[in-house]
Each structure stands twice: as C-alpha cells, then as structure tokens.
Design a protein around this motif. Structure first.
Motif, PDB file in Angstrom:
ATOM      1  N   GLY A  65      97.804  45.176  49.992  1.00 45.44           N
ATOM      2  CA  GLY A  65      97.620  45.395  50.907  1.00 45.44           C
ATOM      3  C   GLY A  65      98.320  45.027  52.381  1.00 45.44           C
ATOM      4  O   GLY A  65      98.026  46.110  53.333  1.00 45.44           O
ATOM      5  N   LEU A  66      98.432  44.349  52.427  1.00 50.06           N
ATOM      6  CA  LEU A  66      98.947  43.043  53.600  1.00 50.06           C
ATOM      7  C   LEU A  66      99.875  43.847  53.936  1.00 50.06           C
ATOM      8  O   LEU A  66     100.026  44.100  55.373  1.00 50.06           O
ATOM      9  N   CYS A  67     100.737  44.836  53.879  1.00 52.38           N
ATOM     10  CA  CYS A  67     101.794  45.365  54.411  1.00 52.38           C
ATOM     11  C   CYS A  67     101.283  47.231  54.499  1.00 52.38           C
ATOM     12  O   CYS A  67     101.906  47.705  55.883  1.00 52.38           O
ATOM     13  N   VAL A  68     100.174  47.593  54.009  1.00 52.62           N
ATOM     14  CA  VAL A  68     100.514  48.410  54.006  1.00 52.62           C
ATOM     15  C   VAL A  68      99.152  48.245  55.931  1.00 52.62           C
ATOM     16  O   VAL A  68      99.175  49.506  56.232  1.00 52.62           O
ATOM     17  N   GLN A  69      98.507  47.196  56.141  1.00 56.57           N
ATOM     18  CA  GLN A  69      97.511  47.176  57.182  1.00 56.57           C
ATOM     19  C   GLN A  69      98.709  46.625  58.391  1.00 56.57           C
ATOM     20  O   GLN A  69      97.477  47.107  59.484  1.00 56.57           O
ATOM     21  N   SER A  70      99.283  46.072  58.296  1.00 55.75           N
ATOM     22  CA  SER A  70     100.395  45.580  59.092  1.00 55.75           C
ATOM     23  C   SER A  70     101.358  46.782  59.483  1.00 55.75           C
ATOM     24  O   SER A  70     101.589  46.789  60.792  1.00 55.75           O
ATOM     25  N   CYS A  71     101.378  47.866  58.958  1.00 58.36           N
ATOM     26  CA  CYS A  71     101.744  49.300  58.971  1.00 58.36           C
ATOM     27  C   CYS A  71     101.833  49.913  60.436  1.00 58.36           C
ATOM     28  O   CYS A  71     100.857  50.950  60.175  1.00 58.36           O
ATOM     29  N   ASN A  76     102.594  53.863  59.628  1.00 58.16           N
ATOM     30  CA  ASN A  76     102.036  54.559  59.035  1.00 58.16           C
ATOM     31  C   ASN A  76     102.209  54.955  57.511  1.00 58.16           C
ATOM     32  O   ASN A  76     102.762  56.264  57.315  1.00 58.16           O
ATOM     33  N   SER A  77     103.800  54.461  57.931  1.00 58.33           N
ATOM     34  CA  SER A  77     104.379  54.347  56.645  1.00 58.33           C
ATOM     35  C   SER A  77     104.067  54.272  54.862  1.00 58.33           C
ATOM     36  O   SER A  77     104.803  54.620  54.058  1.00 58.33           O
ATOM     37  N   LEU A  78     103.404  53.335  55.129  1.00 54.14           N
ATOM     38  CA  LEU A  78     103.430  52.951  53.707  1.00 54.14           C
ATOM     39  C   LEU A  78     101.638  52.880  53.708  1.00 54.14           C
ATOM     40  O   LEU A  78     100.874  52.891  54.342  1.00 54.14           O
ATOM     41  N   TYR A  79     101.477  53.030  52.038  1.00 55.42           N
ATOM     42  CA  TYR A  79      99.992  53.348  51.913  1.00 55.42           C
ATOM     43  C   TYR A  79     100.145  53.038  49.725  1.00 55.42           C
ATOM     44  O   TYR A  79     100.792  52.598  49.733  1.00 55.42           O
ATOM     45  N   LEU A  80      98.948  52.479  49.588  1.00 49.58           N
ATOM     46  CA  LEU A  80      98.067  51.964  48.446  1.00 49.58           C
ATOM     47  C   LEU A  80      98.012  53.453  47.660  1.00 49.58           C
ATOM     48  O   LEU A  80      96.996  54.124  47.748  1.00 49.58           O
ATOM     49  N   ASP A  81      98.440  53.411  46.493  1.00 49.83           N
ATOM     50  CA  ASP A  81      98.686  54.809  45.030  1.00 49.83           C
ATOM     51  C   ASP A  81      97.396  54.047  44.683  1.00 49.83           C
ATOM     52  O   ASP A  81      96.366  53.334  45.151  1.00 49.83           O
TER      53      ASP A  81
END
Length: 353
Positions: A309-315, A318-323
């Motif tokens: 989730g590092l990519c999600v929290q640093s975006c 708000n382009s990324l999410y975890l399914d």
C-alpha cells in the motif's frame, strides 16, 4: 591519472587509522582500490568535541582530525608499503605552505594529492594555485569540489587549465545542527555546527558529478551518499571514473566494500556488462536541456505486488487503490497526473510506465 587502481571502482575515503596493520587489512579487502586520507594541515589544530553525530540523513561532522603535516609525514612513512594507492588530502590557505606540504607528502610516499577547492579563491586564483602545486610535485594532483562553489563550471574549467589529473567530489555540505535531548548542541564546534555527508547527499552529488563530466574531460573520483551497487552504477553512468565510500564505511564498517563489489558484480551480470568501466558516461547523452511533457500512467504487475500500500498512501492525486485482494490498481479516468512517485516508492518494482 598515471596510477593504477587495483579495483577500478571502489576508493575508500576517510580517516587513516593510526594503526598501520589496520590499513593493510583494509587495503586487502576485495573492492578497495585506494585510500584517501583525512586532510592534513600545516599545524595541529585543537579539535572541540564531540565531532561526529549520526543524523537521519547520514553523518554530521566537522574537522575531527586536524593533524599537522609532520604527523602525516611520519605516518605515511609507516604505511608506504600499503598494497593500494594512498591519496593524501591536504590544505593550507598559503600557497607556499601548500606546495611545501605537497612535496613533503610526496617524499613520504603519497601516490597522489587531493586539495579541497574552496570559494574563498576565485576560479583564476584557484587555477594559479593548483598549477603551482602541480609544478611542485611529480605525482598526480586532483581538486575536490562541492556543490557550494558559486560557479561550479568555472571552477572545473580553472582546474582543467591548471593541468591537474582528476577532479574528486563532492565535499560535505552545511552548516548543520544536531541538538541533544535538553536542547544543547551535541557537537562541540561553534554554534554546534557540523557538515553533512551520507545518503541525503546522493542525488545532489550525482547531479554535481554530471555537471563536472559535462564541463571538462577529466577523470572523476565521485562520492556522496553511495551505499549500494545501484548507487555506484548511477555515478559511473553520470561520468565518474571511480567512486569513493566514506560515510557508509564509518556507519556500516569496512566490510561494506566486499558487499558492494559482490552486489555490483551481480548487477553487471544482470545488465550483461563485463566491466564496470563500460558504464562510465553512458548517461551523458541523455542529460540535456530537453523536457518531457507526455503523461505516462503507471502499469502494475499484479504478480509482483505485495499489497504493502505504499504507492496508494503516497499518491496525492488519489489515483491508486487496493482491491479486496490487497493488490494495487490504478483508477480509470483522469486521476493520474503522471508524477511518477509510485514507481520510486514501490519496494518490489511492481510498477512501470
């Protein structure tokens, strides 16, 4: 350089311990191609203490080894049989004393000289100063530069005109401050000031090396925050001829040399490169004034994603999410700005463009 580094990649930089047996042990380590001394001065200087502190970005220190030319001269005679080239760092404001020191260190067994280049001298004064030293000795002479010089390119040109053999760098930067738990300066220097070396400098150092390589055609001994094989490869690609390791050796021990060489060999095998010197300057053509405007959205290799989730929290877009399976995904639409941060924070290289 008119000298041969046994291993053309690693140059160990930093303090020469007062134990000649230790020097021989370090010189024999795989990956060590030479040793650079701490700077010698004309006279001993009293050193306030403490002199070093570990910071979050690396090491904060000041001149913690202000030893005289006489001490270094005697010490070089003890270690003249070292199996690797010994590069003596030296400094004095007075040119005649600098030249005298250079000759004495050469006579004592130094294989090359390195002089820190400071902005208190203009580029023309630096040219004349270094030219005088070059004419005084028979061994190679190099100037050590830093990003704090007011016109780096002008200083590099002046060093080239002086006829020196190589440029090294970068120097530490600062001043920096470390406070203890009670709000007092940790270091004993005036105002608690020290100077930063280590990982925080790496990208600054890399850019400085690239500027030097773009300005003059001289060998470059480069360092500043190197702690991995990837770092070494970047510096070689930017134009470095060899690299030096300083802070990593202090904080992680001298076994870092063998570790880095093993890592470098593995990386080169993966890149199908037989000799690290084949990397030198290969990025120079890519470093130009052109700019890129195309938005390249991230592509996520779900077989590599570990769901951290590092990519999600640093975006910040708000382009990324975890399914539900905790796998990173990129939202459809125009959320992504193409900033590229997610590529550099992913620990498993699951993101490309």
């Amino acid at each position: 350089l008119n000298m041969t580094f046994k291993t053309p990649v690693i140059v160990s930089s930093g303090p020469l311990t007062r134990d000649s047996d230790a020097i021989n042990e370090i010189a024999a380590m795989p990956g060590v191609g030479g040793i650079v001394t701490k700077t010698a001065y004309y006279k001993d200087s009293d050193t306030p203490r403490p002199t070093m502190a570990k910071g979050k970005g690396g090491l904060i220190n000041f001149d913690w080894s202000g030893s005289s030319i006489e001490k270094w001269e005697n010490y070089f005679k003890e270690i003249a049989h070292c199996s690797q080239p010994l590069i003596a760092s030296l400094y004095d404001k007075d040119n005649s004393r600098l030249y005298e020191m250079g000759k004495r260190l050469e006579d004592a067994g130094a294989n090359a000289l390195e002089v820190p280049i400071k902005p208190e001298y203009t580029p023309n004064e630096t040219r004349d100063r270094m030219s005088g030293l070059k004419k005084t000795v028979q061994i190679p002479v190099m100037g050590k530069i830093g990003p704090s010089l007011p016109d780096l390119e002008a200083y590099c040109q002046s060093l080239n005109e002086a006829g020196i053999d190589a440029i090294s760098g970068i120097n530490t930067i600062g001043p920096c401050l470390v406070l203890d738990n009670e709000g007092y300066p940790f270091l004993g220097n005036s105002y608690g000031h020290g100077y930063l070396s280590g990982p925080a400098l790496k990208e600054l150092s890399l850019a400085t090396v690239a500027r030097v390589a773009r300005t003059v055609d001289l060998p470059i001994i480069a360092g500043g925050g190197i702690s991995s094989a990837e770092d070494i490869i970047e510096f070689l690609r930017a134009g470095a001829t060899v690299v030096f390791i300083h802070t990593a050796a202090i904080l992680k021990g001298f076994t870092i040399f063998e570790k880095l060489v093993e890592e470098l060999q593995n990386k080169m095998e993966a890149l199908n490169i037989s000799n690290p010197q084949h990397l030198v300057g290969t990025a120079k053509a890519n470093l130009n004034e052109s700019r890129r405007w195309e938005i390249k959205k991230p592509v996520i290799d779900k077989s590599k994603c570990n769901g951290c989730g590092l990519c999600v929290q640093s975006c910040i877009y708000n382009s990324l999410y975890l399914d539900k399976q905790k796998i990173a995904n990129c939202k459809s639409g125009d959320y992504c700005f193409g900033c590229g941060l997610c590529l550099t924070v992913c620990p498993v290289e699951a993101i490309s463009v």
